[in-house]
Design an enzyme around this catalytic site. Sequence first.
Site, short mmCIF file in Angstrom:
data_model
loop_
_atom_site.label_atom_id
_atom_site.label_comp_id
_atom_site.label_asym_id
_atom_site.label_seq_id
_atom_site.Cartn_x
_atom_site.Cartn_y
_atom_site.Cartn_z
N ASN A 148 62.40 49.81 33.82
CA ASN A 148 63.64 49.19 33.31
C ASN A 148 64.71 49.12 34.39
OD1 ASN A 148 62.72 48.84 30.58
ND2 ASN A 148 62.98 51.04 30.31
N ARG A 153 68.74 48.54 42.58
CA ARG A 153 69.00 49.88 42.05
C ARG A 153 67.85 50.84 42.39
NH1 ARG A 153 69.18 52.19 36.60
NH2 ARG A 153 70.71 53.89 36.61
N ARG A 203 64.39 59.14 34.34
CA ARG A 203 63.35 59.16 35.38
C ARG A 203 63.33 60.48 36.13
NH1 ARG A 203 66.61 55.03 35.43
NH2 ARG A 203 65.92 52.98 34.73
N LYS A 265 51.72 49.41 33.83
CA LYS A 265 52.33 48.63 34.92
C LYS A 265 52.55 49.48 36.15
CE LYS A 265 56.52 47.97 35.73
NZ LYS A 265 57.58 48.29 36.74
N PRO A 282 49.83 44.21 38.29
CA PRO A 282 50.93 44.75 37.48
C PRO A 282 51.59 43.64 36.67
CG PRO A 282 51.11 45.43 39.80
CD PRO A 282 50.11 44.33 39.74
N ASP A 284 54.72 42.86 34.57
CA ASP A 284 56.06 43.24 34.11
C ASP A 284 56.74 42.02 33.51
OD1 ASP A 284 56.67 41.70 36.28
OD2 ASP A 284 58.00 43.14 37.23
N HIS A 286 58.70 39.75 34.81
CA HIS A 286 58.52 38.53 35.62
C HIS A 286 57.13 37.94 35.43
CE1 HIS A 286 62.20 38.43 37.91
NE2 HIS A 286 62.08 39.69 38.24
N PHE A 333 55.06 36.40 42.19
CA PHE A 333 56.16 37.29 41.82
C PHE A 333 57.34 37.08 42.75
CE2 PHE A 333 58.49 41.27 42.26
CZ PHE A 333 58.70 41.66 40.95
#
Length: 408
Positions: A148, A153, A203, A265, A282, A284, A286, A333
């Site tokens: 997320n 970040r 996390r 993922k 993976p 996700d 996108h 991606f």
Amino acid sequence: MANLRISEWRKLPVSLAELCIDTTLRCGQSFRWKKLGDNEWSCALHGRILSLKQDSTHLHYRSIKPAVKYPLSPPSATSSILESPTEDEETEALLKHYLNLAPDLTALYEQWSSVDSNFKKRAPKFTGVRILKQDAWEALVGFICSSNNNIVRISQMVNNLCLHYGPLIGHIDDQTFHDFPPPEALTGPGVESHLRELGFGYRASYIAKTASIVAKEKPEGWLQSLCNEVPYDDSPDQKPLLEGGREGYRRAHEELLQLQGVGPKVADCVCLMGLGWGEAVPVDTHVWQIAQRDYKFGKGKHKSLTKATYSAVGDHFRQLWGKEAGWAHSVLFAADLKTFSERLTTKVEVDFNEFKIKQEDGIILESTVVVKREYALHEVKDEFEEEKPTRVVVESSRSHRAKRRRVF
């Protein structure tokens, strides 16, 4: 810089079609590369600072290593010693391995384009995207942070992790470079609470618990044992890829799922970019949007991204692109990231002629005004945002031509 061995700049013959560091190093694979000065990228890897820059025909690199064992104190005086030939060879080998330079990327792009019209359409603007061969532990922690989250970040989190727990390697100007911390450095009793203070949120618990599992519960070399050790083979007479991928990939994926904060993922990201399993795909936000937009997913039994749909998307791409499906998927991606939106701007230039005729003192003046209008079509969405409608931006310019004819 104090007590550092600084190599000369050296170069490898690598074209932009085979490697584009400006795309590869910022497309969500590794989160520690810093762009400094004149298009120079730097990162602390395996006890040295590795710096890269590129022109159209060569990759230029140099390394900076502590002359004493790290951790180092902050720099106070400047002294440098050139690396020995052994260290030069070691750095070159590290670079070739990390950047995964063995496969012929042009041939791979041609192969993927031959079986997929969508890849053929989008790939020419994104040549040189390579799958890095990162340290598996770094990839694992980096992608736990990706939950997320967005690339900017994640990079901030990983930088903070290295700053507080990784060994100091050295400085370039005012930039500090720390290597990635080993699992043992993240097993202390106060690690989780400190990571929360640093902004890791939920996390923090995943990282602390996973570090403890890897350092204290798993046998030494466990992560490395999950790696794909088979050398890259581009021979045409290879066995078809099994549904779900090779046995080693499936085993690695299942074992990673036992760790804290690792779902399908994240496990696939680690398999692809840390363990060398090229068929890992993976899926996700996108990639799910790409699958719906370009590959007819999102209908029937695959309306939403369930566990079954996740597997179906991966299997579809594995059957389409083969054992390097994860690599091909990473090109698409990158093409979907806002970071590279300028490459997806389509410009169409159209000329319009405007004629004006008037008569002055028996002379007919014919005037032609050429209007150039450039239409820019934008079809890019931001990371983790819904697709936006196409925008058309029009830029106009005018040029004037005139000629005179006398009337008799």
